[in-house]
Scaffold this active site. Sequence first.
Site, PDB file in Angstrom:
ATOM      1  N   SER A  15       2.127  46.412  41.491  1.00 23.54           N
ATOM      2  CA  SER A  15       1.377  47.504  40.846  1.00 23.54           C
ATOM      3  C   SER A  15       1.754  48.861  41.440  1.00 23.54           C
ATOM      4  O   SER A  15       1.787  49.865  40.722  1.00 23.54           O
ATOM      5  CB  SER A  15      -0.127  47.262  40.921  1.00 23.54           C
ATOM      6  OG  SER A  15      -0.582  47.326  42.239  1.00 23.54           O
ATOM      7  N   ASN A  16       2.060  48.909  42.733  1.00 23.00           N
ATOM      8  CA  ASN A  16       2.507  50.181  43.324  1.00 23.00           C
ATOM      9  C   ASN A  16       3.889  50.567  42.795  1.00 23.00           C
ATOM     10  O   ASN A  16       4.156  51.741  42.527  1.00 23.00           O
ATOM     11  CB  ASN A  16       2.510  50.100  44.846  1.00 23.00           C
ATOM     12  CG  ASN A  16       1.116  50.228  45.425  1.00 23.00           C
ATOM     13  OD1 ASN A  16       0.566  51.325  45.482  1.00 23.00           O
ATOM     14  ND2 ASN A  16       0.512  49.111  45.802  1.00 23.00           N
ATOM     15  N   ASN A 111       5.441  52.465  54.149  1.00 22.38           N
ATOM     16  CA  ASN A 111       4.647  51.328  53.675  1.00 22.38           C
ATOM     17  C   ASN A 111       3.279  51.829  53.242  1.00 22.38           C
ATOM     18  O   ASN A 111       2.813  52.877  53.710  1.00 22.38           O
ATOM     19  CB  ASN A 111       4.475  50.320  54.820  1.00 22.38           C
ATOM     20  CG  ASN A 111       3.700  49.083  54.397  1.00 22.38           C
ATOM     21  OD1 ASN A 111       3.910  48.537  53.307  1.00 22.38           O
ATOM     22  ND2 ASN A 111       2.775  48.645  55.233  1.00 22.38           N
ATOM     23  N   HIS A 113      -0.781  50.569  53.010  1.00 23.59           N
ATOM     24  CA  HIS A 113      -1.675  49.541  53.547  1.00 23.59           C
ATOM     25  C   HIS A 113      -3.101  49.830  53.070  1.00 23.59           C
ATOM     26  O   HIS A 113      -3.542  50.986  53.088  1.00 23.59           O
ATOM     27  CB  HIS A 113      -1.618  49.560  55.081  1.00 23.59           C
ATOM     28  CG  HIS A 113      -2.511  48.535  55.699  1.00 23.59           C
ATOM     29  ND1 HIS A 113      -2.189  47.189  55.697  1.00 23.59           N
ATOM     30  CD2 HIS A 113      -3.730  48.635  56.286  1.00 23.59           C
ATOM     31  CE1 HIS A 113      -3.175  46.521  56.276  1.00 23.59           C
ATOM     32  NE2 HIS A 113      -4.120  47.367  56.638  1.00 23.59           N
ATOM     33  N   ASP A 145       7.345  50.945  61.710  1.00 23.44           N
ATOM     34  CA  ASP A 145       7.998  50.705  62.997  1.00 23.44           C
ATOM     35  C   ASP A 145       7.968  49.209  63.286  1.00 23.44           C
ATOM     36  O   ASP A 145       7.678  48.407  62.396  1.00 23.44           O
ATOM     37  CB  ASP A 145       7.374  51.567  64.120  1.00 23.44           C
ATOM     38  CG  ASP A 145       5.938  51.187  64.422  1.00 23.44           C
ATOM     39  OD1 ASP A 145       5.474  50.138  63.945  1.00 23.44           O
ATOM     40  OD2 ASP A 145       5.274  51.943  65.161  1.00 23.44           O
ATOM     41  N   GLU A 146       8.225  48.846  64.560  1.00 27.64           N
ATOM     42  CA  GLU A 146       8.394  47.420  64.856  1.00 27.64           C
ATOM     43  C   GLU A 146       7.070  46.648  64.908  1.00 27.64           C
ATOM     44  O   GLU A 146       7.067  45.440  64.972  1.00 27.64           O
ATOM     45  CB  GLU A 146       9.210  47.218  66.157  1.00 27.64           C
ATOM     46  CG  GLU A 146       8.608  47.772  67.427  1.00 27.64           C
ATOM     47  CD  GLU A 146       8.605  49.306  67.464  1.00 27.64           C
ATOM     48  OE1 GLU A 146       7.813  49.845  68.249  1.00 27.64           O
ATOM     49  OE2 GLU A 146       9.354  49.966  66.715  1.00 27.64           O
ATOM     50  N   ALA A 177      -6.720  53.741  44.147  1.00 26.32           N
ATOM     51  CA  ALA A 177      -6.395  54.862  45.050  1.00 26.32           C
ATOM     52  C   ALA A 177      -4.938  54.776  45.519  1.00 26.32           C
ATOM     53  O   ALA A 177      -4.242  55.797  45.622  1.00 26.32           O
ATOM     54  CB  ALA A 177      -7.347  54.861  46.241  1.00 26.32           C
ATOM     55  N   GLU A 178      -4.460  53.561  45.782  1.00 20.89           N
ATOM     56  CA  GLU A 178      -3.062  53.385  46.216  1.00 20.89           C
ATOM     57  C   GLU A 178      -2.095  53.917  45.171  1.00 20.89           C
ATOM     58  O   GLU A 178      -1.096  54.566  45.502  1.00 20.89           O
ATOM     59  CB  GLU A 178      -2.753  51.894  46.431  1.00 20.89           C
ATOM     60  CG  GLU A 178      -3.398  51.299  47.644  1.00 20.89           C
ATOM     61  CD  GLU A 178      -2.916  49.883  47.922  1.00 20.89           C
ATOM     62  OE1 GLU A 178      -2.998  49.455  49.061  1.00 20.89           O
ATOM     63  OE2 GLU A 178      -2.467  49.182  46.985  1.00 20.89           O
TER      64      GLU A 178
HETATM   65  C1  GRF Z   1      -1.082  46.600  48.175  1.00 24.03           C
HETATM   66  O1  GRF Z   1      -2.466  46.442  48.119  1.00 24.03           O
HETATM   67  C2  GRF Z   1      -0.643  47.172  49.500  1.00 24.03           C
HETATM   68  O2  GRF Z   1      -1.640  47.899  50.127  1.00 24.03           O
HETATM   69  C3  GRF Z   1      -0.303  45.989  50.340  1.00 24.03           C
HETATM   70  O3  GRF Z   1       0.187  45.039  49.420  1.00 24.03           O
HETATM   71  C4  GRF Z   1      -0.378  45.261  48.143  1.00 24.03           C
HETATM   72  C5  GRF Z   1       0.725  45.241  47.140  1.00 24.03           C
HETATM   73  O4  GRF Z   1       0.253  45.262  45.829  1.00 24.03           O
HETATM   74  N1  GRF Z   1       0.647  46.352  51.356  1.00 24.03           N
HETATM   75  P1  GRF Z   1       1.261  45.462  44.642  1.00 24.03           P
HETATM   76  O5  GRF Z   1       2.303  44.362  44.720  1.00 24.03           O
HETATM   77  O6  GRF Z   1       1.856  46.829  44.742  1.00 24.03           O
HETATM   78  O7  GRF Z   1       0.413  45.308  43.405  1.00 24.03           O
END
Ligand code: GRF
Length: 196
Positions: A15-16, A111, A113, A145-146, A177-178
């Site tokens: 989805s992102n 990334n 999160h 990062d690591e 929100a992401e």
């Molecule tokens: C997201 O909720 C992100 O925060 C986490 O993994 C999920 C990925 O979702 N790291 P999508 O595959 O982008 O729908």
Amino acid sequence: MKLIPLGILGSGKGSNCRAILESIRSGALAAEVRVVISDVFDAPILDIAREFSIPNAYLTPGKFHTRLEPQAEAELVRMLREANVELVVLAGFMRILKSPMLEEFPRRIVNIHPSLLPKFPGLEAWRQALEAGEKITGCTVHYVDEQIDHGRVIGQREVPILPNDTPETLHARIQIAERELYPAVIAAFARKYQAS
Ligand code: GRF
């Protein structure tokens, strides 16, 4: 116009990735997704790449569960270099990156999160926030990062926790929100790239 070349890595739903591609299509984000790579053969994120006619590939991860086998990580570097990727965007990529990725793309891997880092790194961060009795959680874009969900924070968006929230309803609102935050943060990288 100078478009920042992106490589997107993901293991799942995508989805992102879709939000980033839609943001590019709408003209809000001056970027070009050069390649989408997944460690999961039938991940929906690869279907999204195909839908948008973006080059895509399955990367055989090797025998480990939480990281790539060294040979696989070297192959990943090769693929991203070949695509001339400037910024590596992790979008639900469920493996820890190590050497040589971190050396090859210093401060050029980001990334997203689903918590307000440094709070609640790791799995099901929305559930962790709910169970901890937080009133506000959210999402974070950070450099990789690591360590897991650890590098410097680039941008955050807050999401209130409502009295009747379940892990599922909260997670759904964080994901909304992401999908706003990630394209906005990448747009800032794109502006810097344009000016460089
Ligand atoms: C997201 O909720 C992100 O925060 C986490 O993994 C999920 C990925 O979702 N790291 P999508 O595959 O982008 O729908």
